[in-house]
Design an enzyme around this catalytic site. Structure first.
Site, PDB file in Angstrom:
ATOM      1  N   LYS A  77      35.458  25.422  52.746  1.00 26.88           N
ATOM      2  CA  LYS A  77      36.096  26.717  52.488  1.00 26.88           C
ATOM      3  C   LYS A  77      37.198  26.904  53.507  1.00 26.88           C
ATOM      4  O   LYS A  77      36.970  26.758  54.714  1.00 26.88           O
ATOM      5  CB  LYS A  77      35.083  27.861  52.621  1.00 26.88           C
ATOM      6  CG  LYS A  77      35.638  29.196  52.126  1.00 26.88           C
ATOM      7  CD  LYS A  77      35.641  29.236  50.621  1.00 26.88           C
ATOM      8  CE  LYS A  77      36.453  30.398  50.061  1.00 26.88           C
ATOM      9  NZ  LYS A  77      37.903  30.157  50.136  1.00 26.88           N
ATOM     10  N   LYS A 101      33.167  29.405  61.794  1.00 27.33           N
ATOM     11  CA  LYS A 101      33.211  30.782  61.277  1.00 27.33           C
ATOM     12  C   LYS A 101      32.189  30.984  60.164  1.00 27.33           C
ATOM     13  O   LYS A 101      31.433  31.973  60.171  1.00 27.33           O
ATOM     14  CB  LYS A 101      34.623  31.079  60.772  1.00 27.33           C
ATOM     15  CG  LYS A 101      34.866  32.519  60.365  1.00 27.33           C
ATOM     16  CD  LYS A 101      36.292  32.712  59.851  1.00 27.33           C
ATOM     17  CE  LYS A 101      37.328  32.338  60.892  1.00 27.33           C
ATOM     18  NZ  LYS A 101      38.716  32.585  60.432  1.00 27.33           N
ATOM     19  N   LYS A 113      40.614  23.222  55.434  1.00 30.56           N
ATOM     20  CA  LYS A 113      41.909  23.894  55.566  1.00 30.56           C
ATOM     21  C   LYS A 113      42.966  23.011  54.943  1.00 30.56           C
ATOM     22  O   LYS A 113      42.821  21.780  54.869  1.00 30.56           O
ATOM     23  CB  LYS A 113      42.257  24.150  57.040  1.00 30.56           C
ATOM     24  CG  LYS A 113      43.190  25.326  57.252  1.00 30.56           C
ATOM     25  CD  LYS A 113      42.474  26.659  57.108  1.00 30.56           C
ATOM     26  CE  LYS A 113      43.398  27.822  57.432  1.00 30.56           C
ATOM     27  NZ  LYS A 113      42.667  29.110  57.418  1.00 30.56           N
ATOM     28  N   THR A 197      40.220  40.811  55.779  1.00 29.06           N
ATOM     29  CA  THR A 197      40.317  40.257  57.129  1.00 29.06           C
ATOM     30  C   THR A 197      40.657  41.351  58.133  1.00 29.06           C
ATOM     31  O   THR A 197      40.027  41.450  59.201  1.00 29.06           O
ATOM     32  CB  THR A 197      41.369  39.134  57.180  1.00 29.06           C
ATOM     33  OG1 THR A 197      41.077  38.157  56.184  1.00 29.06           O
ATOM     34  CG2 THR A 197      41.359  38.463  58.547  1.00 29.06           C
ATOM     35  N   ASN A 228      49.270  40.602  56.789  1.00 26.90           N
ATOM     36  CA  ASN A 228      48.136  41.158  56.053  1.00 26.90           C
ATOM     37  C   ASN A 228      47.019  41.613  56.983  1.00 26.90           C
ATOM     38  O   ASN A 228      46.387  42.653  56.770  1.00 26.90           O
ATOM     39  CB  ASN A 228      47.600  40.104  55.074  1.00 26.90           C
ATOM     40  CG  ASN A 228      46.463  40.627  54.236  1.00 26.90           C
ATOM     41  OD1 ASN A 228      46.523  41.722  53.715  1.00 26.90           O
ATOM     42  ND2 ASN A 228      45.419  39.839  54.121  1.00 26.90           N
ATOM     43  N   SER A 356      35.807  36.308  50.352  1.00 20.57           N
ATOM     44  CA  SER A 356      36.031  35.120  49.523  1.00 20.57           C
ATOM     45  C   SER A 356      34.701  34.588  48.989  1.00 20.57           C
ATOM     46  O   SER A 356      34.611  34.138  47.839  1.00 20.57           O
ATOM     47  CB  SER A 356      36.739  34.035  50.335  1.00 20.57           C
ATOM     48  OG  SER A 356      38.117  34.299  50.451  1.00 20.57           O
TER      49      SER A 356
END
Length: 423
Positions: A77, A101, A113, A197, A228, A356
């Site tokens: 992820k 995380k 990533k 976030t 964001n 997510s």
């Protein structure tokens, strides 16, 4: 050739920062330290060439990456970053932080990533679409709803995710909304994802401020990066009674001791493309941002921003890491010695990956929750994760970062140990 052969000798690089953080947690892992090399070696790294026909008929080539750091606890992820400074080493570090995380939040994911070395602002809408679709096709063999689920990051957005979802779906012959998250709502996206976030930064910041006896009423807040994450965090702190006294982006640094009108600043930025020229605050130098007196500092831009030198100058009580890897290890030591509490990135900015996860679950069930349900679930998971990390920090006498790594790495390495090695 090993992916580690691409690592530079720069001790301040993102990968070096991650490795230093791993080293600090080893004394707290007991017998699991035997498996620690798992954390130092990405499972898989893919480098792809992306030829792109430009609108003028010329052909340019861009380099893209997808790194899967660890899949012991579930599918990969992690976001996809479009930025001119993207490197394989940076993507490796970002994928590793995603591993930590997800484990720290106890989400059933590993870390991954992706990125392309490109300035998306220089591409037309059609060029950006063609770039995204070719990149998706190139990495398509290693992504999927049970393999690796991309999401937005710096330089990407729900439209990019829609193109990725459509391209992968066309290549496999069936519509599969769960292959990416951060999609538009009408394509299987989740309510609450855009602000998740930044909301997570606020939720963990509010909880930690309460623990250290810091009232948010008239609390002085500084935000680096008004994207964001930074914009949402700034808005929520303002609504809670805090004063956002300084904001910095790539174009300018603004200061107003009485507090900046955040909705007005965000509207200005959306219209102008930067915060430069906003008349509701005074422009100060880039470095002066790190020398003002604050209660809470939110670095929400790129990695490596809080250096040792800046850590010595900081006047604040709480640092909330909205960005990934904004604090260098040497700076961590200085902040601890100065009794400045740092809520680490792997907890603080995990709101995005948490929602997510909610999106991924909703896509599988084709049953979608309300935004109030999303926020309530998000708040509960974030607060519980922070509490677990706080308790671990008290137990082992370490910083919140080392405690977060201890919680996460115990979960990652236990999974590795129990799964065993194949063959």
């Amino acid at each position: 050739m090993s992916v580690l052969s691409y690592v530079s000798a720069d001790n301040n690089s993102a990968w070096a920062t991650y490795l230093a953080q791993v080293e600090r947690v080893l004394p707290h892992l007991g017998d699991l330290a035997r498996w620690a090399d798992t954390l130092r070696h990405p499972k898989r790294a893919l480098i792809v060439d992306i030829p792109l026909e430009m609108d003028d008929g010329s052909v340019r080539h861009f380099e893209g990456y997808r790194v899967q750091h660890n899949l012991s606890r579930g599918p990969g992820k992690g976001g996809v970053r479009y930025h001119p400074d993207v490197t394989l080493e940076e993507v490796m570090a970002l994928s590793a932080w995603m591993t930590v995380k997800c484990a720290a939040l106890n989400l059933p994911f590993g870390g991954a990533k992706g990125g392309i070395r490109v300035d998306p602002r220089e591409l037309s809408h059609k060029e950006l679409e063609r770039l995204t679709r070719r990149y998706t096709s190139e990495i398509g063999t290693i992504i999927g709803p049970q393999q690796d689920i991309p999401a937005p990051d710096v330089g990407t957005n729900p439209q990019v995710m829609a193109w990725m979802m459509d391209t992968w779906s066309m290549n496999v012959g069936t519509t599969c909304t769960g292959v990416v998250t951060g999609k538009p709502i009408h394509l299987g996206g989740s309510l609450g994802r855009v602000k998740a976030t930044g909301r997570g930064v606020f939720i963990t910041g509010r909880a930690m401020a309460q623990r250290i006896g810091l009232s948010l009423e008239n609390c002085r807040v500084a935000v680096q990066g008004l994207g964001n994450v930074g914009s949402v965090a700034a808005e929520l702190f303002s609504e809670a009674g805090a004063k956002v006294v300084s904001v910095q982006d790539h174009s300018a640094t603004l200061y107003n001791a009485n507090g900046i009108n955040i909705p007005a600043l965000v509207a200005w930025q959306q219209q102008k493309g930067s915060i430069a020229g906003f008349n509701g605050a005074t422009a100060i130098s880039h470095e002066a941002f790190w020398e003002q007196s604050y209660d809470i500092l939110i670095p929400a831009a790129l990695e490596g921003q809080i250096t040792a030198d800046r850590a010595r100058k900081l006047v604040c009580r709480l640092v909330l890491e909205g960005a990934n890897g904004p604090t260098l290890p040497a700076a961590d030591d200085i902040l601890r010695a100065r009794n400045i509490t740092v809520v680490p990135d792997v907890i603080c900015n995990a709101g995005g990956v948490t929602v997510s996860y909610f999106e991924w679950v909703q896509d599988f069930s084709s049953f979608f929750w309300s935004e109030d349900e999303i926020n309530a679930r998000l708040d509960r998971i974030m607060e519980q994760a922070l509490l677990s990390v706080w308790q671990k920090s008290q137990e082992i006498g370490a910083t919140l970062r080392t405690a977060a790594y201890a919680v996460a790495c115990e979960r990652i390495l236990t999974a590795r140990k129990e799964r065993g090695l194949y063959p």
